[in-house]
Design an enzyme around this catalytic site. Structure first.
Site, PDB file in Angstrom:
ATOM      1  N   ARG A 248      33.661  35.099  73.536  1.00 14.29           N
ATOM      2  CA  ARG A 248      33.328  34.070  72.534  1.00 14.29           C
ATOM      3  C   ARG A 248      33.086  34.588  71.128  1.00 14.29           C
ATOM      4  NH1 ARG A 248      32.334  29.316  72.711  1.00 14.29           N
ATOM      5  NH2 ARG A 248      30.179  29.241  71.976  1.00 14.29           N
TER       6      ARG A 248
ATOM      7  N   ARG B  40      32.284  19.878  76.507  1.00 16.00           N
ATOM      8  CA  ARG B  40      31.077  20.555  76.971  1.00 16.00           C
ATOM      9  C   ARG B  40      30.031  19.490  77.232  1.00 16.00           C
ATOM     10  NH1 ARG B  40      26.866  24.431  73.591  1.00 16.00           N
ATOM     11  NH2 ARG B  40      25.723  22.482  73.345  1.00 16.00           N
TER      12      ARG B  40
ATOM     13  N   HIS C 198      33.369  30.904  69.523  1.00 14.17           N
ATOM     14  CA  HIS C 198      32.223  30.126  69.079  1.00 14.17           C
ATOM     15  C   HIS C 198      32.658  29.238  67.906  1.00 14.17           C
ATOM     16  CE1 HIS C 198      27.783  30.488  67.526  1.00 14.17           C
ATOM     17  NE2 HIS C 198      27.967  29.401  68.230  1.00 14.17           N
TER      18      HIS C 198
ATOM     19  N   GLU D 112      28.789  29.070  80.332  1.00 14.08           N
ATOM     20  CA  GLU D 112      28.610  29.947  79.166  1.00 14.08           C
ATOM     21  C   GLU D 112      27.212  30.561  79.125  1.00 14.08           C
ATOM     22  OE1 GLU D 112      29.475  27.840  75.577  1.00 14.08           O
ATOM     23  OE2 GLU D 112      28.229  29.167  74.373  1.00 14.08           O
TER      24      GLU D 112
ATOM     25  N   GLU E 201      28.927  34.880  72.038  1.00 14.26           N
ATOM     26  CA  GLU E 201      28.755  34.335  70.683  1.00 14.26           C
ATOM     27  C   GLU E 201      27.749  35.146  69.873  1.00 14.26           C
ATOM     28  OE1 GLU E 201      27.543  30.294  71.746  1.00 14.26           O
ATOM     29  OE2 GLU E 201      25.543  30.725  70.995  1.00 14.26           O
TER      30      GLU E 201
ATOM     31  N   HIS F  57      22.907  28.807  77.680  1.00 11.90           N
ATOM     32  CA  HIS F  57      22.198  29.321  76.511  1.00 11.90           C
ATOM     33  C   HIS F  57      21.177  30.390  76.894  1.00 11.90           C
ATOM     34  CE1 HIS F  57      21.112  28.898  72.213  1.00 11.90           C
ATOM     35  NE2 HIS F  57      22.338  28.427  72.153  1.00 11.90           N
TER      36      HIS F  57
ATOM     37  N   ASP G 217      26.895  25.084  78.734  1.00  6.87           N
ATOM     38  CA  ASP G 217      26.248  26.243  78.096  1.00  6.87           C
ATOM     39  C   ASP G 217      24.822  26.388  78.629  1.00  6.87           C
ATOM     40  OD1 ASP G 217      25.364  28.227  76.419  1.00  6.87           O
ATOM     41  OD2 ASP G 217      25.941  27.221  74.548  1.00  6.87           O
TER      42      ASP G 217
ATOM     43  N   ASP H 145      27.180  25.867  62.692  1.00  6.52           N
ATOM     44  CA  ASP H 145      26.633  26.894  61.808  1.00  6.52           C
ATOM     45  C   ASP H 145      27.693  27.905  61.345  1.00  6.52           C
ATOM     46  OD1 ASP H 145      25.463  27.005  64.700  1.00  6.52           O
ATOM     47  OD2 ASP H 145      25.613  29.111  64.191  1.00  6.52           O
TER      48      ASP H 145
ATOM     49  N   GLU I 234      35.898  26.266  70.516  1.00  2.44           N
ATOM     50  CA  GLU I 234      34.811  25.288  70.401  1.00  2.44           C
ATOM     51  C   GLU I 234      34.934  24.565  69.052  1.00  2.44           C
ATOM     52  OE1 GLU I 234      30.925  27.072  70.156  1.00  2.44           O
ATOM     53  OE2 GLU I 234      29.915  25.232  70.736  1.00  2.44           O
TER      54      GLU I 234
ATOM     55  N   TRP J 104      15.661  31.468  74.021  1.00  4.32           N
ATOM     56  CA  TRP J 104      16.025  30.107  73.603  1.00  4.32           C
ATOM     57  C   TRP J 104      17.507  29.883  73.854  1.00  4.32           C
ATOM     58  CZ3 TRP J 104      19.386  28.462  69.624  1.00  4.32           C
ATOM     59  CH2 TRP J 104      19.489  27.048  69.541  1.00  4.32           C
TER      60      TRP J 104
ATOM     61  N   HIS K 192      31.334  18.572  71.961  1.00  7.62           N
ATOM     62  CA  HIS K 192      29.998  18.630  72.547  1.00  7.62           C
ATOM     63  C   HIS K 192      29.495  17.252  72.921  1.00  7.62           C
ATOM     64  CE1 HIS K 192      28.166  22.591  70.876  1.00  7.62           C
ATOM     65  NE2 HIS K 192      29.413  22.779  71.261  1.00  7.62           N
TER      66      HIS K 192
ATOM     67  N   TYR L 238      17.792  22.370  75.622  1.00 10.61           N
ATOM     68  CA  TYR L 238      18.798  22.856  74.674  1.00 10.61           C
ATOM     69  C   TYR L 238      19.993  21.889  74.607  1.00 10.61           C
ATOM     70  CZ  TYR L 238      22.998  24.956  73.057  1.00 10.61           C
ATOM     71  OH  TYR L 238      24.187  25.137  72.403  1.00 10.61           O
TER      72      TYR L 238
ATOM     73  N   ASN M 139      23.157  31.930  61.097  1.00  9.79           N
ATOM     74  CA  ASN M 139      22.191  30.831  61.183  1.00  9.79           C
ATOM     75  C   ASN M 139      20.737  31.305  61.254  1.00  9.79           C
ATOM     76  OD1 ASN M 139      21.485  28.166  61.317  1.00  9.79           O
ATOM     77  ND2 ASN M 139      22.090  27.867  63.452  1.00  9.79           N
TER      78      ASN M 139
HETATM   79  C1  GCO Z   1      27.276  27.052  71.099  1.00 13.75           C
HETATM   80  C2  GCO Z   1      25.966  27.587  70.747  1.00 13.75           C
HETATM   81  C3  GCO Z   1      25.374  27.237  69.469  1.00 13.75           C
HETATM   82  C4  GCO Z   1      24.179  28.086  69.095  1.00 13.75           C
HETATM   83  C5  GCO Z   1      24.096  28.174  67.614  1.00 13.75           C
HETATM   84  C6  GCO Z   1      22.940  29.018  67.168  1.00 13.75           C
HETATM   85  O1  GCO Z   1      27.816  26.325  70.312  1.00 13.75           O
HETATM   86  O2  GCO Z   1      27.730  27.387  72.167  1.00 13.75           O
HETATM   87  O3  GCO Z   1      25.277  28.201  71.732  1.00 13.75           O
HETATM   88  O4  GCO Z   1      25.158  25.874  69.311  1.00 13.75           O
HETATM   89  O5  GCO Z   1      23.029  27.585  69.644  1.00 13.75           O
HETATM   90  O6  GCO Z   1      25.276  28.659  67.121  1.00 13.75           O
HETATM   91  O7  GCO Z   1      22.977  29.162  65.800  1.00 13.75           O
HETATM   92 MG    MG Z   2      26.709  28.816  73.215  1.00 18.28          MG
END
Ligand code: GCO
Ligand code: MG
Length: 417
Positions: A298, A162, A327, A251, A277, A227, A225, A331, A354, A417, A137, A174, A52
């Site tokens: 992941r 999630r 993961h 996560e 991931e 993140h 998550d 994407d 996921e 991020w 999600h 996020y 991605n």
């Molecule tokens: C998840 C993720 C993703 C990422 C994405 C970035 O699904 O747990 O953290 O949504 O943000 O794959 O490209």
């Molecule tokens: Mg994630």
């Protein structure tokens, strides 16, 4: 049985020779890179090569540096091909390299399945389970909206969800969708800038999960998550605050380059942890797994060097009671999803998968045979991984440059991020 009989039944070396390999870039709502390999006997195999926001780097790695090496080789030598592309390139590991290797590897497993007339899970050793538990999600701009969304997933039959919610005082948290559209982070040609505030986030998340348990009871599996946004001690505090709500996992609680940080989280909490991931090699997760600092790994097929390498990660994880939790964001194309689901169907130490929904356009470009039933995804019995590409349709969706957002603190400094 003499060699000649074996060759007629399973395809001769000549039949298995790779005669064509091409990279297909398409954007049915979001960008995907796919490798298609063809053998002399006319069998084709597909591998996902999507990274991605950096898609064309992998497309070029494949077209310019890998494809010329594939032509004339035996599609049946999957392990040797993996070693050739990994050891043989001298430059090992890294997301671009490992995604490119994964594309070749998965395409070859797909071809092997078609040669044998068997679904991929059967080649790996057969079924360990009937279907793969998946999580969807749910997200909302506030707790109210998030709990409603979780309810909708439960109504659809999900057993695991999630949950993410907006953070008061943070403009773009996020995982929160805008304008009623499904959440897609890579939304603009240049990275969108977001502003992050850790104390505000740490304040809201336990309240979200307290409410979710009150509204939806003890049975649904809940995940969250972070993140990569927290420092290890902040992550430890959040993991401890969330203990009463028994998450399936927390996560990416802290960036995993600093692997010692996970010892700190472990010292303070029994909340299960998932990581990986953004990993692409067994060497990225070896320390975390062998020291039992995580509970779920992941790293999925497309970013971890394909079935051949992720199988090594999963076997190593099994020795340390770590389970898989691949993961599965949008994407990763349906090609990766199909391969991952066959893996999930086989792998003994499976945890969860996921599953973010692909758009209708994406599903049309990549017809597949996996289906959702009773909280689980079920693979079909099509030989190989069961995912195809409609090249004519794919050509109608040209590449559109998009990058992931970035995060800054309120003083302007870059953050994760
Ligand atoms: C998840 C993720 C993703 C990422 C994405 C970035 O699904 O747990 O953290 O949504 O943000 O794959 O490209
Ligand atoms: Mg994630």
């Amino acid at each position: 049985m003499n060699t000649a009989t074996i060759e007629t039944r399973h395809g001769s070396t000549r039949d298995r020779e790779i005669v064509d390999a091409k990279v297909i870039v398409t954007c049915p709502g979001r960008n995907f890179v796919t490798l298609k390999i063809t053998t002399r006997s006319g069998l084709t195999g597909l591998g996902d090569a999507t990274l991605n926001g950096r898609e064309l780097a992998v497309a070029s790695y494949l077209t310019d540096h890998v494809v010329p090496n594939l032509i004339g080789r035996d599609a049946g030598r999957i392990e040797d091909m993996w070693q050739f592309l990994h050891r043989g390139a001298y430059w090992r590991r890294g997301p671009v390299t490992m995604t490119a290797i994964a594309a070749v590897d998965v395409a070859l497993w797909d071809i092997l399945g078609k040669m044998a007339g068997l679904p991929l899970y059967q080649l790996l050793g057969g079924r360990s389970r009937e279907g793969a538990l998946v999580y969807g999600h749910a997200n909302g701009r506030d707790i109210e909206e998030a709990t409603d969304e979780v309810g909708k997933y439960i109504e659809k039959g999900f057993l695991a969800v999630r949950a993410q919610c907006g953070v008061p005082g943070v403009k773009k948290a996020y995982g929160i969708s805008v304008g009623g559209k499904p959440y897609e982070p890579a939304e603009s040609e240049l990275p969108a800038e977001t502003v992050w505030n850790t104390p505000k986030y740490l304040n809201i998340v336990p309240k979200l999960f307290e409410r979710l348990r009150a509204d939806h009871g003890p049975d649904v599996e809940l995940l969250h998550d972070v993140h990569h946004r927290l420092t290890p001690i902040e992550a430890a505090r959040l993991a401890r605050d969330l203990e009463p709500f028994r998450l399936f996992w927390l996560e990416d609680a802290t960036p995993a380059e600093n692997q010692k940080g996970f010892e700190l989280i472990r010292k303070h909490s029994v909340t299960a942890l998932a990581v990986g991931e953004v990993f692409n090699s067994i060497w990225d997760c070896k320390h975390l797994i062998e020291n039992q600092l995580i509970d779920y790994i992941r790293t999925t097929i497309v970013h971890g060097g394909g079935i051949t390498h992720v199988r090594r990660i999963a076997d190593f994880a099994a020795l340390h009671a770590v389970r898989t939790g691949f993961h599965g964001a949008t994407d990763l194309s349906p090609v990766c999803m199909g391969a991952a689901l066959h893996f999930d169907t086989w792998v003994p130490n499976f945890g969860i998968q996921e599953w973010m929904f692909h758009s209708d356009e994406t599903n049309e470009v990549f017809p597949h045979d996996y289906v959702f039933r009773n909280g689980r995804l079920h693979v079909g019995d099509t030989p190989g991984h069961g995912v195809d590409i409609d090249e004519k349709l794919a050509a109608r969706f040209p590449y559109a440059p998009k990058q992931l957002p970035i995060a800054r603190l309120e003083d302007g400094a870059m953050w994760d991020w």
